[in-house]
Each structure stands twice: as C-alpha cells, then as structure tokens.
Design a protein around this motif. Structure first.
Motif, mmCIF file in Angstrom:
data_model
loop_
_atom_site.group_PDB
_atom_site.id
_atom_site.type_symbol
_atom_site.label_atom_id
_atom_site.label_comp_id
_atom_site.label_asym_id
_atom_site.label_seq_id
_atom_site.Cartn_x
_atom_site.Cartn_y
_atom_site.Cartn_z
ATOM 1 N N THR A 24 -26.118 -82.891 5.808
ATOM 2 C CA THR A 24 -25.287 -83.857 5.517
ATOM 3 C C THR A 24 -23.880 -83.460 6.070
ATOM 4 N N VAL A 25 -22.997 -82.827 5.295
ATOM 5 C CA VAL A 25 -21.986 -82.224 5.301
ATOM 6 C C VAL A 25 -21.752 -80.875 4.663
ATOM 7 N N TYR A 26 -20.548 -80.123 4.905
ATOM 8 C CA TYR A 26 -20.600 -78.981 4.088
ATOM 9 C C TYR A 26 -20.114 -79.349 2.593
ATOM 10 N N GLY A 27 -20.675 -78.518 1.681
ATOM 11 C CA GLY A 27 -20.324 -78.665 0.411
ATOM 12 C C GLY A 27 -19.582 -77.327 -0.350
ATOM 13 N N LEU A 28 -18.582 -77.767 -1.306
ATOM 14 C CA LEU A 28 -17.780 -76.761 -1.900
ATOM 15 C C LEU A 28 -18.352 -76.515 -3.414
ATOM 16 N N ASN A 134 -13.816 -80.852 1.677
ATOM 17 C CA ASN A 134 -12.685 -81.403 2.202
ATOM 18 C C ASN A 134 -11.705 -81.659 1.009
ATOM 19 N N ARG A 135 -10.201 -81.726 1.461
ATOM 20 C CA ARG A 135 -9.268 -82.228 0.343
ATOM 21 C C ARG A 135 -9.733 -83.398 0.119
ATOM 22 N N SER A 136 -9.331 -83.865 -1.266
ATOM 23 C CA SER A 136 -9.871 -85.115 -1.649
ATOM 24 C C SER A 136 -9.259 -86.272 -0.574
ATOM 25 N N HIS A 146 -14.157 -76.643 10.219
ATOM 26 C CA HIS A 146 -13.512 -77.942 9.463
ATOM 27 C C HIS A 146 -13.237 -77.344 8.007
ATOM 28 N N VAL A 147 -14.140 -76.511 7.449
ATOM 29 C CA VAL A 147 -13.943 -76.314 5.932
ATOM 30 C C VAL A 147 -12.746 -75.452 5.868
ATOM 31 N N ARG A 148 -12.663 -74.520 6.888
ATOM 32 C CA ARG A 148 -11.370 -73.365 6.860
ATOM 33 C C ARG A 148 -10.207 -74.222 7.060
ATOM 34 N N HIS A 149 -10.419 -75.163 7.936
ATOM 35 C CA HIS A 149 -8.958 -75.979 8.051
ATOM 36 C C HIS A 149 -8.720 -76.892 7.069
ATOM 37 N N ARG A 154 -8.541 -71.478 -0.600
ATOM 38 C CA ARG A 154 -8.753 -72.244 -1.554
ATOM 39 C C ARG A 154 -10.229 -71.936 -2.123
ATOM 40 N N VAL A 155 -11.206 -71.458 -0.972
ATOM 41 C CA VAL A 155 -12.477 -71.030 -1.365
ATOM 42 C C VAL A 155 -12.689 -69.677 -1.154
ATOM 43 N N ASP A 156 -13.587 -69.014 -1.749
ATOM 44 C CA ASP A 156 -13.737 -67.740 -2.000
ATOM 45 C C ASP A 156 -14.659 -67.099 -0.583
ATOM 46 N N LEU A 157 -15.497 -68.083 -0.320
ATOM 47 C CA LEU A 157 -16.328 -67.413 1.003
ATOM 48 C C LEU A 157 -16.837 -69.049 1.558
ATOM 49 N N ILE A 158 -17.009 -68.661 2.968
ATOM 50 C CA ILE A 158 -17.473 -69.946 3.601
ATOM 51 C C ILE A 158 -18.745 -69.517 4.302
ATOM 52 N N LEU A 159 -20.125 -70.148 4.190
ATOM 53 C CA LEU A 159 -21.254 -69.568 4.658
ATOM 54 C C LEU A 159 -21.373 -70.554 5.890
#
Ligand code: TXA
Ligand code: MG
Length: 319
Positions: A24-28, A134-136, A146-149, A154-159
């Motif tokens: 669907t979308v990337y999750g945190l 994403n930011r709230s 997009h996640v990086r942006h 604020r996130v330790d790792l992006i797969l």
C-alpha cells in the motif's frame, strides 16, 4: 538486502524505528510490545496520541497471538485477503502496548503483501506497529525516497523495496461492529468483502484525525500538500477553467480536457488501480513545484473509487 534485513531486525529488537515497504504505502515500524519504541513512532511523525497504529504480522497464525479474541469472521477474511490491503480491528491482547492502540482495548492487525515486509516480519518474529511513514497529516510515501524526504534521520533505517504497487492505504474493517464497519475505505472494496462475510456498513472514523476530518475547517490538513489544494467534480470544469492561474498545477484524469496555460498538467489514468498506484507520488510532485494552487479533478462517485475519493476529500478543499 540480507544484511539490511538483519540490521532491521536488530534495530527493531533494540527499540528503534525501521521504515519498510508494503504493497500500500511505506510503514514506519517499531516493536509493538515495547512502549518506548512505540512512543518513538508518535514522536517521529508528530502524531496525536489519540490515533491508533496498525500492527503488522507475518500471517493469520501470528495475528491470533495478538488478538484477545479471534472471531471466525477474522479467520475467513484473513484466508481470503491476507497477505493484502485489509486491516482487521479486533480485541487487543495485553502484550500489545496500550499506547500503540491509543489506549483502546482493540487493535488493528494486518498482514502486508510485500516480500520484503514479510521477510522482516518473519525474521523479527513479533508484532510491528507501523503507521504510514510520513509526518502526521501529510502525504503518504510510496517510495523509499519519499520516506527519506518526510522523516530524514528520525528513522534508523529505511528498507527500499521500490514503488508500492497498490499505492493507497489498507481498508480498515471493525469486526466488533455488527455488521462489520469499514472505518477507512482502501485497497479492498466493500464489493470484495461482501461475498466473503455478508453485509458491511460504511462508517466514519472515530479517531482524532477523523474527528478533525469531519469538521470542515480542518479537513484540509489530512494527507495534505503544503500548496493550497482544491478539488472539483468533472462537471465543474468550466468553472475551474475560468479561475485557473498561470501559476497553478492541474491533476486531471484521462481523457483530459483542453487546458489553458498553467504551470503544469499531471494526467492520471482512468483505471482505479492504476490511478491509485500513482496518486500520492503525483500529489507530491504537484506539491514540489511551488505552484500557486493545485486543482484536482475528482474521479467519478462510484464504489470502485471510494478510497481515492476519501483521500482527496481529506487532502483538498472543495471548490
Ligand atoms: O496500508 C496501511 O494501512 C498502511 C501500511 C503501512 O500498512 N498503514 C497506515 O497506517 O495507513 P496509518 O497509521 O497511517 O493509518 C491507520 C488507520 C488510522 O486511520 C487509524 O485510526 C486506524 O487505522 N486504526 C488503527 N487501529 C485502530 C483501532 N484499534 N480501531 C480503529 N481504528 C484503528
Ligand atoms: Mg497515515
């Protein structure tokens, strides 16, 4: 990627945050049994504590461990739609921290249909709380970039698992309501659910953001671009055309009408699935242009477009 997966699991075990792709979308993501880790999700997103998180699991057998009660309907739905874009709201088992569920005694469980997400969930062997990364209130991410942006460090790792194939969030179905209630339309439609479990109700969300969405003044701040964004129905085109500025961006649906000079026209496909796949990335692209306004043409008011129309109503003011 094997290395990254091991790193991701180690980060989750240590209470850190890992962004990961789903269909669907990337999750945190964070460990849903760790209160400090869950608190970090809310902090990183700037999310109100009153909005519950979805907990991701590797399969239905694992899901049952995190539900205090697993109704037969849940088994049937999981069998038909998991892995896939359907979140089931059931009674919460005590090992899922209350804050993940915004203090509710329920939990939304979902098994995502993405190989990397499934590998992560199996290897971690536990429940992963993950809102969209994403930011709230902002546009959901459908690529790692997009996640990086959105979240930066604020996130330790992006797969990175490439672009999301569904492109719009899961359907949230409340199984405690009778008949079950769709709290958020998404990747699985009412028409797909009904042959499996019978009638479903279409309902409003009950969370903080959704209370906000039901009061017109605040509606513009969910899934929203920074640029002022207006939506219009296809039948209103002549009115829109008269108001267009040369600085505006248009998000139209194929087949697009003749357009006067504007900053940019982005044209999206006529097919609901193809449209959804490109939807958030297009909105994000439109928002990146520093335009005067973004005008978005609403897809037809038909059940197949329910999820897209729902997001657009929250992202844009009506003309
Ligand atoms: O497709 C998706 O669902 C994505 C991916 C990452 O899985 N996740 C996602 O999470 O969209 P989020 O946090 O952006 O949206 C979760 C939605 C919210 O509208 C929340 O109110 C609802 O699910 N929700 C979660 N748990 C709930 C619960 N226990 N009761 C009612 N609604 C719940
Ligand atoms: Mg979200």
């Amino acid at each position: 990627m094997g290395d990254d997966l091991s790193k991701a699991v180690a980060i989750l075990r240590a209470g850190g945050l890992v962004a990961f792709p789903t269909e669907t979308v990337y999750g945190l993501g964070a460990d849903a049994t760790n209160a400090a880790a869950v608190a970090r999700i809310f902090a990183a997103k700037g999310r109100p504590a009153t909005n519950p998180l979805i907990v991701h699991v590797a399969d239905a057998v694992v899901a049952r461990r995190y539900a205090a009660d697993w109704p037969r309907m849940a088994s049937r739905l999981a069998e038909h739609f998991w892995p896939g874009p359907l979140t089931l709201v059931v009674r919460r088992a005590p090992c899922i921290v209350a804050a993940a569920a915004a203090g509710l005694d329920t939990v939304g469980l979902r098994c995502p249909d993405h190989p990397l997400a499934l590998q992560l969930l199996r290897k971690f062997d536990g429940p992963v709380a993950a809102p969209s990364a994403n930011r709230s209130m902002r546009i959901s991410p459908t690529t790692a970039e997009h996640v990086r942006h959105e979240l930066g460090d604020r996130v330790d790792l992006i797969l990175d698992g490439g672009a999301c194939q569904v492109g719009i969030e899961s359907t949230v179905l409340d199984l405690l309501a009778d008949p079950p209630r769709i709290l958020r339309p998404g990747g699985v439609s009412a028409a797909q659910l009904e042959p499996v479990i019978g009638a479903v109700q279409l309902g409003e969300h009950l969370t903080a953001t959704d209370q906000a969405a039901s009061s017109p003044g605040q509606q513009a701040v969910h899934y929203a671009p920074h640029t002022p964004t207006l939506r219009f129905e296809a039948g209103q085109w002549e009115r829109v055309r008269a108001q267009l500025g040369s600085d505006d961006v248009l998000l139209l649906m194929e087949p697009a009408p003749q357009v006067p000079r504007v900053r940019q026209v982005i044209c999206l496909p006529e097919d609901p699935q193809a449209y959804a796949r490109r939807f958030y990335a297009s909105l994000r692209q439109a928002d990146s242009l520093g335009a005067g306004r973004i005008w978005v043409q609403m897809p037809p008011d038909l059940p197949t477009w329910a999820a897209v129309r729902d997001r657009l109503k929250r992202a844009a003011q009506s003309l």
